[in-house]
Design a protein around this motif. Structure first.
Motif, short mmCIF file in Angstrom:
data_model
loop_
_atom_site.label_atom_id
_atom_site.label_comp_id
_atom_site.label_asym_id
_atom_site.label_seq_id
_atom_site.Cartn_x
_atom_site.Cartn_y
_atom_site.Cartn_z
N MET A 54 40.70 54.03 39.87
CA MET A 54 39.90 52.99 39.24
C MET A 54 39.42 52.02 40.32
O MET A 54 40.13 51.77 41.28
N ILE A 55 38.20 51.51 40.15
CA ILE A 55 37.62 50.58 41.11
C ILE A 55 37.58 49.20 40.47
O ILE A 55 37.06 49.03 39.37
N TYR A 56 38.17 48.22 41.17
CA TYR A 56 38.16 46.84 40.70
C TYR A 56 37.07 46.09 41.42
O TYR A 56 36.96 46.15 42.64
N ARG A 57 36.26 45.35 40.67
CA ARG A 57 35.17 44.60 41.27
C ARG A 57 35.67 43.27 41.80
O ARG A 57 36.74 42.80 41.43
N ALA A 58 34.88 42.64 42.64
CA ALA A 58 35.23 41.33 43.18
C ALA A 58 34.99 40.27 42.10
O ALA A 58 33.96 40.26 41.44
N ASP A 59 35.97 39.41 41.90
CA ASP A 59 35.83 38.33 40.93
C ASP A 59 35.41 37.06 41.65
O ASP A 59 35.98 36.69 42.66
N ARG A 60 34.42 36.40 41.11
CA ARG A 60 33.93 35.15 41.68
C ARG A 60 34.43 33.99 40.83
O ARG A 60 34.55 34.10 39.62
N SER A 61 34.75 32.88 41.49
CA SER A 61 35.22 31.71 40.77
C SER A 61 34.61 30.45 41.36
O SER A 61 34.29 30.39 42.54
N THR A 62 34.46 29.45 40.50
CA THR A 62 33.94 28.15 40.91
C THR A 62 34.89 27.08 40.39
O THR A 62 35.28 27.11 39.22
N LYS A 63 35.27 26.17 41.29
CA LYS A 63 36.15 25.08 40.90
C LYS A 63 35.45 23.76 41.20
O LYS A 63 34.86 23.59 42.27
#
Length: 96
Positions: A54-63
């Protein structure tokens, strides 16, 4: 050893290893199931029955903080769950 990057040692995968003889690895993105199977068999000396990937995508976050807006991301990776033959096992803790 460039196919297998590192083993995954989490509570869920450790339980799968004990109950169903399944172990998890982070593998190279371009590696296919046949290459993963050969690499695990060569590295640990076990017989592999099945490989699920399985391939996990990059998660983007903003704080939003006092100093301003901070953005970041986690890296993308490919995970492989390897099922071993009955009787075979991999011990990540005492594999010296």
């Amino acid at each position: 050893m460039s196919t297998i990057i590192k083993p995954i040692i989490t509570e869920k995968i450790t339980k799968d290893g004990e109950l169903y003889n399944r172990f998890g690895f982070v593998v190279a993105k371009k590696a296919n199931k046949v290459e993963i199977k050969k690499a695990v068999e060569k590295a640990y000396g076990v017989s592999v029955l099945d490989v699920n990937t399985m391939i996990y995508r990059a998660d983007r976050s903003t704080k939003y903080t006092k100093s301003g807006m901070i953005t970041g991301k986690t890296s993308a990776y490919k995970k492989a769950i390897v099922t071993l033959k009955e009787g075979d096992s991999i011990d990540f803790y005492n594999n010296i």
